[in-house]
Write a protein that holds these residues in place. Structure first.
Motif, PDB file in Angstrom:
ATOM      1  N   UNK A  21       0.669  -1.128   0.137  1.00 50.37           N
ATOM      2  CA  UNK A  21       0.186  -0.238  -0.089  1.00 50.37           C
ATOM      3  C   UNK A  21       0.965   1.394   0.131  1.00 50.37           C
ATOM      4  N   UNK A  22       1.808   1.375   0.982  1.00 51.81           N
ATOM      5  CA  UNK A  22       2.719   2.005   0.882  1.00 51.81           C
ATOM      6  C   UNK A  22       3.660   2.658  -0.539  1.00 51.81           C
ATOM      7  N   UNK A  23       4.497   1.458  -1.279  1.00 52.04           N
ATOM      8  CA  UNK A  23       5.087   1.779  -1.963  1.00 52.04           C
ATOM      9  C   UNK A  23       3.830   2.524  -3.733  1.00 52.04           C
ATOM     10  N   UNK A  24       2.940   2.076  -3.758  1.00 51.18           N
ATOM     11  CA  UNK A  24       1.311   1.765  -4.468  1.00 51.18           C
ATOM     12  C   UNK A  24       1.667   3.809  -4.220  1.00 51.18           C
ATOM     13  N   UNK A  30       0.164  10.066  -4.212  1.00 56.65           N
ATOM     14  CA  UNK A  30      -1.076  10.235  -3.667  1.00 56.65           C
ATOM     15  C   UNK A  30      -0.190   9.929  -2.122  1.00 56.65           C
ATOM     16  N   UNK A  31      -1.418   9.798  -0.836  1.00 58.57           N
ATOM     17  CA  UNK A  31      -0.912   9.473   0.573  1.00 58.57           C
ATOM     18  C   UNK A  31      -1.501   7.895   0.868  1.00 58.57           C
ATOM     19  N   UNK A  37      -7.758   3.365   1.097  1.00 61.31           N
ATOM     20  CA  UNK A  37      -9.480   3.402   0.925  1.00 61.31           C
ATOM     21  C   UNK A  37      -9.553   3.268  -0.028  1.00 61.31           C
ATOM     22  N   UNK A  38      -8.451   3.460  -1.010  1.00 61.06           N
ATOM     23  CA  UNK A  38      -8.839   2.743  -2.632  1.00 61.06           C
ATOM     24  C   UNK A  38      -9.476   1.490  -2.402  1.00 61.06           C
TER      25      UNK A  38
END
Length: 299
Positions: A21-24, A30-31, A37-38
């Motif tokens: 999630x963080x690398x995406x 984006x944050x 949330x996505x």
């Protein structure tokens, strides 16, 4: 019910590429909460968790892999048609592209890549740099190469990634190995010494050891090798057991005199991505090569 936001497909593609999630979020600019949330919205839309924790790493579910196969051609086509047009012409370009890859990936994918480049960009030359222990993504960060092929769970924020394919693992033993007269399972798997693979970053062998450690078990290492392709021949002339990507094990079983067995561990699929530095993100020749590699290897 509101129509689904098609922008979520781009979020999904980034999650498939990075498995994080963080690398995406970093890749999309984006944050992390926005990416989380996505992912939550994607899970509700498809009624599936899509990404789950497996052996210490995030992996896609069967549904996510199915969706990726369906959506990837659409996204690839969109990127191809929407990117700015320029004077770049693959048929006339003259350039060298340097790629860092283990001998496993040179065997598994370079024939397809070189064949496609020969057809569409005959003046574009591939220079493959062999993998060395612990080098990995440092090679692209320091600009020694332009692309890296492999499996790296924690790439630096300055790097971009695109998921290419997944492959299962299998065990190999020499034909005539005494274990073939026993019931095959974890105890038999651990009763004999193993050939460990130190090629690239040792992520492959570490995954096996971490899975065993979670079960409070260990394996005995009888030999440490730096080559995936040499491994079947070492195993074929010894009582060592090795765990390899299926393509290598299957491709060399006849000439190495080895037999394939299922891995008696719940190992996640071995996923391979292509990595590049942000400095090449807008390089159109570089982007064309990345696109070609992605299209060839995601089929």
């Amino acid at each position: 019910m509101k129509n689904a936001d098609l922008n979520l497909l781009v979020h999904f593609d980034a999650l498939m590429a990075t498995r994080s999630v963080s690398r995406a979020a970093e890749q999309m600019g984006i944050s992390q909460p926005a990416m989380s949330a996505a992912l939550s919205r994607l899970r509700r839309i498809f009624n599936d968790p899509l990404f789950i924790r497996e052996a210490g790493a995030w992996g896609p579910t069967a549904k996510a892999r199915e969706l990726n196969l369906a959506f990837r051609p659409l996204l690839d086509r969109w990127r191809l048609e929407s990117q700015p047009k320029s004077e770049f012409d693959p048929s006339t370009t003259r350039r060298v592209i340097s790629i860092y890859a283990s001998d496993y990936l040179q065997y598994a994918v370079m024939p397809k890549i070189v064949s496609a480049l020969s057809e569409h960009a005959p003046g574009l030359v591939v220079r493959v740099v062999p993998a060395k222990l612990f080098h990995g993504l440092n090679m692209v960060e320091t600009n020694h190469v332009e692309l890296v092929l492999g499996h790296f769970p924690q790439p630096a924020p300055s790097l971009r990634a695109r998921f290419l394919f997944e492959e299962r693992s299998v065990c190999i033993v020499r034909t005539g190995h005494p274990c073939l007269k026993q019931r095959w399972g974890l105890d038999t798997f651990l009763a004999y010494p193993h050939a460990d693979l130190a090629a690239h970053t040792r992520n492959f062998g570490q995954q096996i050891d971490d899975t065993l450690a979670a079960m409070d078990r260990t394996r005995q290492i009888g030999a440490t090798l730096a080559s995936y392709l040499a491994c079947p021949f070492v195993v074929g002339s010894s009582n060592l057991i090795a765990t390899l990507p299926f393509s290598v094990a299957d491709g060399f079983k006849k000439i190495s005199g080895t037999t394939l067995l299922e891995v008696p561990l719940a190992l996640p699929l071995f996923n391979v991505s292509v990595y590049w530095h942000e400095r090449y993100q807008k390089d159109q020749a570089h982007a064309w090569v990345r696109q070609l590699i992605g299209e060839i290897l995601s089929r």
